[in-house]
Scaffold this motif. Sequence first.
Motif, PDB file in Angstrom:
ATOM      1  N   SER A   1      66.761 -23.443 -89.915  1.00 62.39           N
ATOM      2  CA  SER A   1      66.764 -22.219 -90.931  1.00 62.39           C
ATOM      3  C   SER A   1      64.888 -21.882 -91.156  1.00 62.39           C
ATOM      4  O   SER A   1      63.764 -23.026 -91.531  1.00 62.39           O
ATOM      5  CB  SER A   1      67.280 -22.227 -92.313  1.00 62.39           C
ATOM      6  OG  SER A   1      68.628 -22.264 -92.152  1.00 62.39           O
ATOM      7  N   ALA A   2      64.809 -21.057 -92.441  1.00 60.97           N
ATOM      8  CA  ALA A   2      63.137 -20.518 -92.334  1.00 60.97           C
ATOM      9  C   ALA A   2      63.247 -19.735 -93.281  1.00 60.97           C
ATOM     10  O   ALA A   2      63.905 -18.405 -93.746  1.00 60.97           O
ATOM     11  CB  ALA A   2      62.163 -20.373 -91.248  1.00 60.97           C
ATOM     12  N   ALA A   3      62.086 -19.764 -94.704  1.00 64.43           N
ATOM     13  CA  ALA A   3      61.943 -19.575 -95.633  1.00 64.43           C
ATOM     14  C   ALA A   3      60.457 -18.640 -95.088  1.00 64.43           C
ATOM     15  O   ALA A   3      59.960 -19.227 -95.814  1.00 64.43           O
ATOM     16  CB  ALA A   3      62.566 -19.693 -96.954  1.00 64.43           C
ATOM     17  N   LEU A   4      60.197 -17.459 -94.717  1.00 63.06           N
ATOM     18  CA  LEU A   4      59.134 -16.550 -94.766  1.00 63.06           C
ATOM     19  C   LEU A   4      58.074 -16.168 -95.432  1.00 63.06           C
ATOM     20  O   LEU A   4      58.963 -15.076 -95.965  1.00 63.06           O
ATOM     21  CB  LEU A   4      58.540 -16.585 -92.808  1.00 63.06           C
ATOM     22  CG  LEU A   4      58.813 -17.554 -91.906  1.00 63.06           C
ATOM     23  CD1 LEU A   4      59.357 -17.155 -91.088  1.00 63.06           C
ATOM     24  CD2 LEU A   4      58.631 -18.781 -91.929  1.00 63.06           C
ATOM     25  N   PHE A   5      57.066 -16.060 -95.903  1.00 59.78           N
ATOM     26  CA  PHE A   5      56.072 -14.779 -96.248  1.00 59.78           C
ATOM     27  C   PHE A   5      54.931 -14.459 -95.838  1.00 59.78           C
ATOM     28  O   PHE A   5      54.193 -15.051 -94.868  1.00 59.78           O
ATOM     29  CB  PHE A   5      55.896 -15.407 -97.848  1.00 59.78           C
ATOM     30  CG  PHE A   5      54.930 -15.991 -97.958  1.00 59.78           C
ATOM     31  CD1 PHE A   5      53.219 -16.074 -98.525  1.00 59.78           C
ATOM     32  CD2 PHE A   5      55.647 -16.935 -98.172  1.00 59.78           C
ATOM     33  CE1 PHE A   5      52.894 -17.107 -98.488  1.00 59.78           C
ATOM     34  CE2 PHE A   5      54.384 -19.111 -98.664  1.00 59.78           C
ATOM     35  CZ  PHE A   5      53.534 -18.416 -98.351  1.00 59.78           C
TER      36      PHE A   5
ATOM     37  N   ILE B   1      64.340 -25.838 -97.994  1.00 61.71           N
ATOM     38  CA  ILE B   1      65.533 -25.117 -97.476  1.00 61.71           C
ATOM     39  C   ILE B   1      66.897 -25.268 -98.152  1.00 61.71           C
ATOM     40  O   ILE B   1      67.130 -26.206 -97.521  1.00 61.71           O
ATOM     41  CB  ILE B   1      65.278 -24.137 -97.637  1.00 61.71           C
ATOM     42  CG1 ILE B   1      66.212 -22.267 -97.497  1.00 61.71           C
ATOM     43  CG2 ILE B   1      64.979 -24.291 -95.747  1.00 61.71           C
ATOM     44  CD1 ILE B   1      66.004 -21.351 -96.978  1.00 61.71           C
ATOM     45  N   SER B   2      67.756 -25.077 -99.180  1.00 58.63           N
ATOM     46  CA  SER B   2      68.910 -25.836 -98.842  1.00 58.63           C
ATOM     47  C   SER B   2      70.252 -25.009-100.028  1.00 58.63           C
ATOM     48  O   SER B   2      69.439 -23.625-100.167  1.00 58.63           O
ATOM     49  CB  SER B   2      69.411 -27.457 -99.821  1.00 58.63           C
ATOM     50  OG  SER B   2      68.420 -27.355-101.678  1.00 58.63           O
ATOM     51  N   GLY B   3      70.987 -25.048 -99.105  1.00 60.11           N
ATOM     52  CA  GLY B   3      72.314 -24.349-100.265  1.00 60.11           C
ATOM     53  C   GLY B   3      73.509 -24.560 -99.549  1.00 60.11           C
ATOM     54  O   GLY B   3      73.674 -25.436 -98.928  1.00 60.11           O
ATOM     55  N   THR B   4      74.525 -23.869-100.207  1.00 65.98           N
ATOM     56  CA  THR B   4      76.110 -23.348 -99.628  1.00 65.98           C
ATOM     57  C   THR B   4      76.068 -21.872 -99.421  1.00 65.98           C
ATOM     58  O   THR B   4      76.063 -21.257-100.554  1.00 65.98           O
ATOM     59  CB  THR B   4      76.872 -24.191-100.872  1.00 65.98           C
ATOM     60  OG1 THR B   4      76.191 -26.031-100.750  1.00 65.98           O
ATOM     61  CG2 THR B   4      78.177 -24.396-100.484  1.00 65.98           C
TER      62      THR B   4
ATOM     63  N   ILE C   1      65.097 -23.613-103.080  1.00 63.43           N
ATOM     64  CA  ILE C   1      63.802 -23.865-102.156  1.00 63.43           C
ATOM     65  C   ILE C   1      62.625 -24.526-102.798  1.00 63.43           C
ATOM     66  O   ILE C   1      62.425 -24.348-104.933  1.00 63.43           O
ATOM     67  CB  ILE C   1      63.106 -22.563-101.517  1.00 63.43           C
ATOM     68  CG1 ILE C   1      64.113 -21.396-100.651  1.00 63.43           C
ATOM     69  CG2 ILE C   1      62.211 -23.098-101.457  1.00 63.43           C
ATOM     70  CD1 ILE C   1      63.516 -20.729-100.313  1.00 63.43           C
ATOM     71  N   SER C   2      62.311 -25.562-102.553  1.00 64.83           N
ATOM     72  CA  SER C   2      61.849 -26.510-103.275  1.00 64.83           C
ATOM     73  C   SER C   2      60.105 -25.801-103.360  1.00 64.83           C
ATOM     74  O   SER C   2      59.438 -25.519-102.653  1.00 64.83           O
ATOM     75  CB  SER C   2      61.356 -27.636-102.411  1.00 64.83           C
ATOM     76  OG  SER C   2      60.084 -28.973-103.003  1.00 64.83           O
ATOM     77  N   THR C   3      59.888 -25.396-104.546  1.00 59.03           N
ATOM     78  CA  THR C   3      57.805 -25.018-104.306  1.00 59.03           C
ATOM     79  C   THR C   3      57.404 -26.148-103.381  1.00 59.03           C
ATOM     80  O   THR C   3      56.086 -25.215-103.040  1.00 59.03           O
ATOM     81  CB  THR C   3      57.748 -23.792-105.818  1.00 59.03           C
ATOM     82  OG1 THR C   3      57.610 -25.326-106.393  1.00 59.03           O
ATOM     83  CG2 THR C   3      58.978 -22.781-105.675  1.00 59.03           C
TER      84      THR C   3
END
Length: 200
Positions: free
Chosen positions: A34-38, A55-58, A75-77
């Motif tokens: 997974s990816a959180a991109l900006f 990144i984690s989640g349910t 998400i850990s900053t």
Amino acid sequence: MKYLKYTVLSLVLCMVACPLAGASEKYTVDAVHSAALFKVKHFGVSFIVGGFTDISGTIVVDRDNLSNSSVEIVISTASVNTHNKKRDDHLRSADFLDIEKYPTMTFTSSRVKKLTETTGEVTGSFTLHGVTKTITTTVTFLGETDVPWGSHIAGVETYFSINRSDYGMDKLLGPAGDNIQISVLVEGVRIDEPQKKAKD
């Protein structure tokens, strides 16, 4: 710096396209896939591109009644990564993410809505830099499959933008743009077998 959403988030609603009536399922976000991109303007002429690696989640999916579905993303900053240590350290400072004070950004859904067989809408609370706002994003269902080692996975993607100044991150506007373009790509791993709902 805000990918979240997702919400991305989001895996939930699109899974409605998959035929498995009468069942609710739980998925966990696979950070490795997974990816959180900006992307943010640099002096208005080019872009700085980065993302977050932690990144984690349910995600809970009720295919019969999406209103019972939910998404939680954390998400850990500190995991911000633009492939430049000096810049990443600056982004972690009080000028931007202020990771000592705000170690995470989160998204918690409040509503999911089907749009088409492969797209949907997720609304929820996005918290960044100590500020919480309601956001809505459109997500696209990418597919689902069983993998050889016994897991069942599904994927979604979403694109949206925010203004960092809306979240109290208003330092160095100009050199670093205000508008943040975000893309969230999530692969979820089902962590339990679909539970059949009791009949009335």
